[in-house]
Design a protein around this motif. Structure first.
Motif: not given
Length: 403
Positions: A108-113, A82-89, A19-27
């Motif tokens: 949220i950044v999901p696991p690489f695999d 939920v955004i996957k980082l690495g290939r495009y960004v 979770l890289i941002a927006g913790r206050a919005g977990l609800s």
């Protein structure tokens, strides 16, 4: 009903997510999934739909545009991204992260695999359970335990304990059917009737995964396991056809096992049989792994990587030849295989004369006889075509699961 973003982070496919941002919005509440293929798609987003994205749509965004998108998401009631980082960004801009924190918008950044289809399946499975499914609590609990076994999500000692908690023995006969069709339930709709059809047919347990339904039948007391499982599969198919007469259903049956801890292997076998049903021209819509003969040996899970290497090696040779000689053999073979090895259909798809396809295929066969793979053995052209069709069938099912 809905679940919170915090609960989404506890699901198997996102347990190692960041979770890289927006913790206050977990609800924030989630009642479905939103897919965003381009920035133009934002106008179609609806409230409480969690966005899952591979970041391609964001690749050319400036820092200011990123922040504006976060504001647009919040305005539309989107609970998180939920955004996957690495290939495009490679990273979300600091300005966008700051704006997400200010607006309580979880990023949220999901696991690489991680696989998008699996995350989607996990979310809808959880929503289904939270939505007061018309099943007893023990049935839902059993579905979850069996799903965790099949997907290998826990230590085997924990799985044994969970099975015992259901009052079951780990050693018991069972059968698995993996079902796929164009009318598969999506976006949480139609799941109830689909499960009812499975239970009526004798598959009391099951779960959705990657756009397919894994149905499990416990076969205690059956004297002829093969006959019992086939009969249930036929009833299931008839029940689906009754509920969706315009649908095209396919079903794969796994081999027979007597330990629930071998469920991953059985599910793999059923999935392979399903792929064969989808790939082979005019195949029966119910295919059992034990009926695949030599093909079943080739398609055993332990051989998957070796088959893939042979496939890649063969097409690498064709592509190299195409680059050097200006030919189009690789694409011709791929199309020829996927249309059922029909020169007529391949010619129509490639916009060439049928004789051209015949010449190319004949030349490729001779080429593979000369290009040895060791020990003086050439590549079997028909097997290569079958592998190509199986890959095409799997891609088709995976693509539908992500839509």
């Amino acid at each position: 009903m809905a679940i919170s973003v915090a609960r989404v982070l506890e699901l198997p496919g996102l347990r190692e997510a960041r979770l890289i941002a927006g913790r206050a919005g977990l609800s924030n509440e989630v009642d479905g999934i939103g897919l965003m293929e381009s920035l133009d798609s934002i106008e179609w987003l609806t409230a409480r739909k969690l966005i899952i994205n591979n970041a391609r749509a964001f690749a050319s965004c400036s820092d200011q545009e990123w922040a504006g998108l976060i504001e647009s998401f919040v305005d539309r009631g989107v609970p998180g991204l939920v955004i996957k980082l690495g290939r495009y960004v490679s990273a979300v801009p600091a300005r966008a992260l700051q704006r997400a924190d200010e607006l309580a918008f979880p990023i949220i950044v999901p696991p690489f695999d991680s696989e998008p289809a699996q995350i989607i399946s996990d979310v809808y499975f959880e929503l289904f359970n939270a939505d007061g499914a018309p099943t007893e609590g023990e049935d839902v609990r059993a579905d979850v335990v069996l799903r965790d076994i099949a997907l290998g999500r826990e230590d085997w000692r924990v799985l044994r304990a969970n099975v015992a908690g259901l009052g079951w023995q780990v050693t018991r006969p069972y059968g698995v059917a993996v079902v796929y069709g164009a009318e598969m339930p999506t976006a949480g709709k139609g799941i109830g009737p689909f499960r009812e059809a499975a239970r009526e047919a004798g598959f009391p347990h099951g779960f959705f995964v990657a756009g397919r339904y894994v149905a499990i039948a416990l076969l205690d007391g059956e004297s002829d396991l093969e006959r019992a499982l086939r009969a249930r599969a036929e009833r299931f198919l008839r029940a689906l056809e009754h509920r969706a007469p315009d649908g095209s259903w396919h079903l794969g049956l796994g081999g027979f096992h007597d330990s629930l801890l071998s469920l991953p292997e059985c599910c793999t076998e059923a999935g392979q049989a399903l792929a064969v049903s989808r790939a082979v021209s005019e195949a029966e819509r119910i295919v059992a792994f034990d009926d695949l003969g030599f093909l079943g040996i080739l398609l055993e899970g332990r051989n998957r990587d070796r088959l893939e290497r042979v496939y890649q090696q063969a097409f690498s040779l064709l592509k190299q030849h195409d680059e050097e000689a200006g030919t189009e053999y690789a694409e011709t073979v791929r199309v020829y295989a996927c249309v059922g090895m029909s020169t007529k259909l391949a010619a129509e798809a490639l916009f060439v004369h049928e004789n051209t396809v015949r010449y190319r295929i004949s030349t490729v066969k001779d080429y593979f006889k000369e290009k040895r793979f060791g020990a003086g053995i050439g590549l079997n052209f028909e097997l290569l075509c079958l592998l190509c069709r199986l890959r095409d069938a799997r891609r088709g099912m995976a693509k539908q699961a992500e839509q």
